[in-house]
Design a protein around this motif. Structure first.
Motif, PDB file in Angstrom:
ATOM      1  N   THR A 209      78.955  25.728  96.625  1.00  0.00           N
ATOM      2  CA  THR A 209      79.906  24.630  96.777  1.00  0.00           C
ATOM      3  C   THR A 209      81.328  25.179  96.807  1.00  0.00           C
ATOM      4  O   THR A 209      81.565  26.344  96.485  1.00  0.00           O
ATOM      5  CB  THR A 209      79.760  23.610  95.618  1.00  0.00           C
ATOM      6  N   HIS A 211      85.514  23.737  96.008  1.00  0.00           N
ATOM      7  CA  HIS A 211      86.422  22.641  95.708  1.00  0.00           C
ATOM      8  C   HIS A 211      87.848  23.154  95.622  1.00  0.00           C
ATOM      9  O   HIS A 211      88.093  24.296  95.266  1.00  0.00           O
ATOM     10  CB  HIS A 211      86.027  21.891  94.431  1.00  0.00           C
ATOM     11  N   THR A 212      88.767  22.268  96.016  1.00  0.00           N
ATOM     12  CA  THR A 212      90.175  22.652  96.054  1.00  0.00           C
ATOM     13  C   THR A 212      90.976  21.673  95.211  1.00  0.00           C
ATOM     14  O   THR A 212      90.781  20.468  95.303  1.00  0.00           O
ATOM     15  CB  THR A 212      90.695  22.629  97.503  1.00  0.00           C
ATOM     16  N   THR A 213      91.819  22.194  94.370  1.00  0.00           N
ATOM     17  CA  THR A 213      92.708  21.334  93.593  1.00  0.00           C
ATOM     18  C   THR A 213      94.150  21.643  93.982  1.00  0.00           C
ATOM     19  O   THR A 213      94.477  22.790  94.270  1.00  0.00           O
ATOM     20  CB  THR A 213      92.552  21.555  92.082  1.00  0.00           C
ATOM     21  N   VAL A 215      98.225  21.068  92.853  1.00  0.00           N
ATOM     22  CA  VAL A 215      99.114  20.707  91.749  1.00  0.00           C
ATOM     23  C   VAL A 215     100.547  20.737  92.266  1.00  0.00           C
ATOM     24  O   VAL A 215     100.944  21.658  92.986  1.00  0.00           O
ATOM     25  CB  VAL A 215      98.952  21.698  90.571  1.00  0.00           C
TER      26      VAL A 215
ATOM     27  N   TRP B 178      97.313  29.218  97.125  1.00  0.00           N
ATOM     28  CA  TRP B 178      98.420  29.309  98.072  1.00  0.00           C
ATOM     29  C   TRP B 178      99.343  28.123  97.867  1.00  0.00           C
ATOM     30  O   TRP B 178      98.991  27.165  97.185  1.00  0.00           O
ATOM     31  CB  TRP B 178      97.903  29.388  99.511  1.00  0.00           C
ATOM     32  N   VAL B 179     100.526  28.203  98.458  1.00  0.00           N
ATOM     33  CA  VAL B 179     101.539  27.182  98.243  1.00  0.00           C
ATOM     34  C   VAL B 179     101.947  26.585  99.583  1.00  0.00           C
ATOM     35  O   VAL B 179     102.176  27.306 100.557  1.00  0.00           O
ATOM     36  CB  VAL B 179     102.779  27.786  97.539  1.00  0.00           C
ATOM     37  N   ASN B 182     105.832  21.655  98.125  1.00  0.00           N
ATOM     38  CA  ASN B 182     105.948  21.549  96.685  1.00  0.00           C
ATOM     39  C   ASN B 182     104.602  21.609  95.976  1.00  0.00           C
ATOM     40  O   ASN B 182     104.504  21.342  94.796  1.00  0.00           O
ATOM     41  CB  ASN B 182     106.650  20.240  96.311  1.00  0.00           C
ATOM     42  N   TYR B 183     103.542  21.932  96.722  1.00  0.00           N
ATOM     43  CA  TYR B 183     102.208  21.904  96.125  1.00  0.00           C
ATOM     44  C   TYR B 183     101.589  23.295  96.067  1.00  0.00           C
ATOM     45  O   TYR B 183     101.713  24.105  96.983  1.00  0.00           O
ATOM     46  CB  TYR B 183     101.293  20.951  96.902  1.00  0.00           C
ATOM     47  N   SER B 184     100.920  23.533  94.943  1.00  0.00           N
ATOM     48  CA  SER B 184     100.153  24.771  94.792  1.00  0.00           C
ATOM     49  C   SER B 184      98.679  24.396  94.869  1.00  0.00           C
ATOM     50  O   SER B 184      98.222  23.490  94.183  1.00  0.00           O
ATOM     51  CB  SER B 184     100.485  25.400  93.446  1.00  0.00           C
ATOM     52  N   HIS B 185      97.940  25.077  95.730  1.00  0.00           N
ATOM     53  CA  HIS B 185      96.529  24.753  95.932  1.00  0.00           C
ATOM     54  C   HIS B 185      95.637  25.863  95.391  1.00  0.00           C
ATOM     55  O   HIS B 185      95.958  27.038  95.524  1.00  0.00           O
ATOM     56  CB  HIS B 185      96.234  24.562  97.416  1.00  0.00           C
ATOM     57  N   THR B 186      94.555  25.467  94.744  1.00  0.00           N
ATOM     58  CA  THR B 186      93.575  26.434  94.231  1.00  0.00           C
ATOM     59  C   THR B 186      92.213  26.085  94.806  1.00  0.00           C
ATOM     60  O   THR B 186      91.685  25.001  94.569  1.00  0.00           O
ATOM     61  CB  THR B 186      93.521  26.381  92.695  1.00  0.00           C
ATOM     62  N   LYS B 187      91.655  27.033  95.563  1.00  0.00           N
ATOM     63  CA  LYS B 187      90.347  26.803  96.188  1.00  0.00           C
ATOM     64  C   LYS B 187      89.327  27.674  95.473  1.00  0.00           C
ATOM     65  O   LYS B 187      89.534  28.875  95.297  1.00  0.00           O
ATOM     66  CB  LYS B 187      90.425  27.181  97.662  1.00  0.00           C
ATOM     67  N   THR B 188      88.250  27.049  95.013  1.00  0.00           N
ATOM     68  CA  THR B 188      87.194  27.788  94.322  1.00  0.00           C
ATOM     69  C   THR B 188      85.908  27.703  95.137  1.00  0.00           C
ATOM     70  O   THR B 188      85.358  26.619  95.324  1.00  0.00           O
ATOM     71  CB  THR B 188      86.956  27.209  92.911  1.00  0.00           C
ATOM     72  N   ASP B 189      85.465  28.853  95.636  1.00  0.00           N
ATOM     73  CA  ASP B 189      84.185  28.923  96.340  1.00  0.00           C
ATOM     74  C   ASP B 189      83.134  29.423  95.364  1.00  0.00           C
ATOM     75  O   ASP B 189      83.297  30.472  94.764  1.00  0.00           O
ATOM     76  CB  ASP B 189      84.263  29.889  97.529  1.00  0.00           C
ATOM     77  N   VAL B 190      82.071  28.654  95.204  1.00  0.00           N
ATOM     78  CA  VAL B 190      81.022  29.034  94.257  1.00  0.00           C
ATOM     79  C   VAL B 190      79.792  29.532  95.016  1.00  0.00           C
ATOM     80  O   VAL B 190      79.341  28.888  95.963  1.00  0.00           O
ATOM     81  CB  VAL B 190      80.638  27.839  93.354  1.00  0.00           C
TER      82      VAL B 190
END
Lengths: 244, 357
Positions: A209, A211-213, A215, B178-179, B182-190
């Motif tokens: 899977t 998911h992206t958050t 902030v 990445w930015v 004004n937003y910082s994005h965090t992508k998590t691939d599992v």
């Protein structure tokens, strides 16, 4: 030949004289709008000199009624740059202009060189907030000098220095204590592995899977940044202004 | 006499006690200064028609009330008390090495031995220099006067060859940030990562003696197995020796656990390109291929510092010495304050140079 030489010397003299008479940058207070009395100017000059000496940054205070620049910011930058204000090769210093050229009275503060870093956007805002409610010009300039001095004052970051020093000292001590403890139970057997025998027979990374958050970055936190613009002379400035 | 006797080596020339010399890796008679190699001794044994373990210097008498075995030294007649796992000891009176023969026969007879390469004096000298690179050691800790007892012991070790095969599964996460504006994005691939493989281990040592601390025995590893010699009791002459009391079936589990851990670690290390790898399932088979029983040389030092007993051990083959050195609280405080002050001074310098503040 002699004539040519004579003309040359005359030309050079004229150049020199015009240069010397060009502009007196040591005056620091230029009250073209005549908003201050002579004695007020004298008292302010003392404080300005004190500021320059103490913080090693230039300070220029200007009042003006009319000029041909398109904005107070442009006027302030050009006044500072073309008249050769500033200390050192980076022209460190601040200028405050009270400008009545436009419909409203503009109060503009501009920073150059080292002063850009010293006066961050939030600090400039705070200084302008302070001074623009003051209608007594002598008091206004006094307030400006006081605030500018307050923010130019450097503070030793005691708590950060203390915390970092204590942390480093504790880590070093921890390493040294660990050196004295040489008895450890062994949980693995890497030393005894026959490296040639090690074979990986299956290698599989199966996607499960994603998911992206997102902030929102809070830029107003802290007093970190100084935004800059470049004047017509090509020199970078920081700054801000208020109209009233 | 019966097989319950003890034996020692006697000098073929003068009949005095013949001890193994770690530096020369041969046998030296302290009285007539004769030197013998292993071959010499074996030839001599053959000539006098003596079988191994036949010469007897003590006679087993009885068990005392505590279940300790009592032997009589055939050299001087004194009584030697030894617990049931001691296979070589000294007569406290005549210093005759008493190799308790019945402890070495049958299933207890070791396959291999690594002879001592360091002497008692070497061990004491090593202890004297143990403070090197350890600034928190109390000043007088390494004084040889603190050593109450120094014993050279052949410790029984099981050596296991183990083949492992199996697989692990892991939750692997690749995190990218990445930015934009004004937003910082965090992508998590599992990912679910699977790795399978097999690995072979040679001679993982397991301390076969229950009353020597496992962590101490682990810490003097590794031994260099190139020096493994076919066991002959002549090597024991001049040293103490133990027989194992941790049975093969129990000891092998320790080696299996260690090999499993290493195999899992190796498989895990193969999962690359992720920020977080969490092993969630492992299925490793650890199969014993071979076991050997070897006596490995260890110098044990009992150190008494300020009334507290500490055990130090030196690998009798490699000279590696380990033990827990106490921390001098005053030195610890001085170090902390000194480092603290130095870093603080650095901040002050940075402040005055104008880098900070």
């Amino acid at each position: 030949m002699k004539k040519i030489l004579f003309i040359l010397i005359l030309l050079m003299n004229i150049l020199l004289i015009t240069n010397v008479n060009a502009f007196d940058t040591s005056q620091k207070i230029y009250d073209y709008a005549d908003l201050l009395t002579d004695s007020e100017e004298k008292m302010l000059k003392e404080k300005v000199d004190e500021y320059i000496k103490k913080y090693n940054m230039d300070m220029v205070l200007v009042t003006v009624n009319e000029h041909d620049k398109t904005s107070t910011q442009a006027y302030a930058d050009d006044f500072y740059d073309y008249n050769g204000f500033g200390i050192g090769s980076s022209h460190d210093g601040v200028i405050l202009v009270i400008d009545n050229n436009f419909e409203k009275e503009n109060i503009q503060m501009e920073t150059t060189g080292k002063a850009i870093k010293v006066y961050t956007d939030t600090k400039i805002d705070s200084i302008l907030d302070d001074v623009y409610t003051e209608y007594d010009y002598y008091e206004l300039f006094n307030l400006f000098i006081k605030d500018a001095s307050k923010y130019a004052e450097r503070h030793f970051p005691f708590f950060i220095a203390f915390a970092v020093s204590a942390l480093v000292a504790s880590i070093v001590l921890g390493i040294l204590v660990a050196k004295n403890k040489m008895v450890k139970i062994a949980t693995e057997a890497n030393t005894y592995m026959d490296k040639d025998s090690a074979k990986i027979t299956e290698r599989n990374d199966q996607f499960v899977t994603t998911h992206t958050t997102s902030v929102r970055i809070n830029t107003s936190s802290g007093s970190g940044g100084s935004s800059t613009h470049t004047g017509s002379s090509g020199i970078s400035h920081g700054g801000g202004g208020r109209s009233r | 006499m019966s097989k319950s006797g003890t034996l020692d080596y006697k000098c073929p020339s003068c009949d005095a006690i013949l001890k193994f010399d770690p530096h020369g890796q041969n046998w030296k008679c302290e009285f007539c200064k004769s030197e013998y190699t292993l071959e010499d001794l074996q030839k001599h044994d053959k000539k006098v028609g003596k079988k191994e373990l036949s010469e007897e210097h003590t006679t087993k008498m009885d068990k005392d009330a505590n279940g300790m075995d009592i032997y009589i030294c055939n050299n001087c007649g004194a009584q030697i008390v030894a617990d049931e796992n001691t296979s070589a000891t000294f007569c406290v009176y005549c210093k005759n090495t008493a190799i308790l023969k019945n402890k070495l026969v049958d299933e207890f007879n070791p396959d291999y031995v690594i002879p001592f390469k360091f002497t008692k004096e070497d061990a004491i000298e090593k202890f004297r220099t143990i403070g090197k690179g350890k600034p928190l050691m109390p000043k007088i800790f390494n004084d040889p006067k603190n050593i109450e007892e120094t014993k050279g012991i052949y410790i029984p070790f099981w050596l296991y060859d183990i083949n492992t095969s199996g697989s692990i599964q892991a939750d692997s996460k690749r995190i990218t940030t990445w930015v934009t504006g004004n937003y910082s994005h965090t992508k998590t691939d599992v990912y679910l990562s699977t790795r399978a493989g097999n690995m072979e281990y040679k001679r993982i040592p397991v301390d076969g003696s229950k009353h020597f601390a496992d962590d101490i025995m682990n810490s003097i590893e590794p031994f260099d197995y190139n020096d493994l010699k076919k066991f002959t009791h002549s090597y024991l002459s001049g040293f103490l020796a133990e027989k194992y009391d941790l049975p093969n079936e129990e000891a092998v589990k320790v080696a299996q656990n260690r090999s499993e851990e290493s195999t899992v670690k190796t498989l895990k290390a193969d999962i690359k390109g992720f920020n977080v790898v969490n092993v969630v399932k492992k299925d490793i088979k650890c199969e014993k291929i071979n076991d050997d029983y070897a006596l490995l040389p260890v110098w044990l030092l009992n150190v008494n510092y300020k009334g507290k007993l500490r055990t130090f051990a030196m690998n009798g083959q490699t000279g590696k010495m380990i033990g827990n050195i106490p921390v001098d609280p005053i030195k610890a405080i001085i170090w902390w304050v000194a480092v603290f002050a130095s870093v603080m001074a650095l901040f002050v310098i940075l402040y005055f140079v104008g880098v900070i503040g």
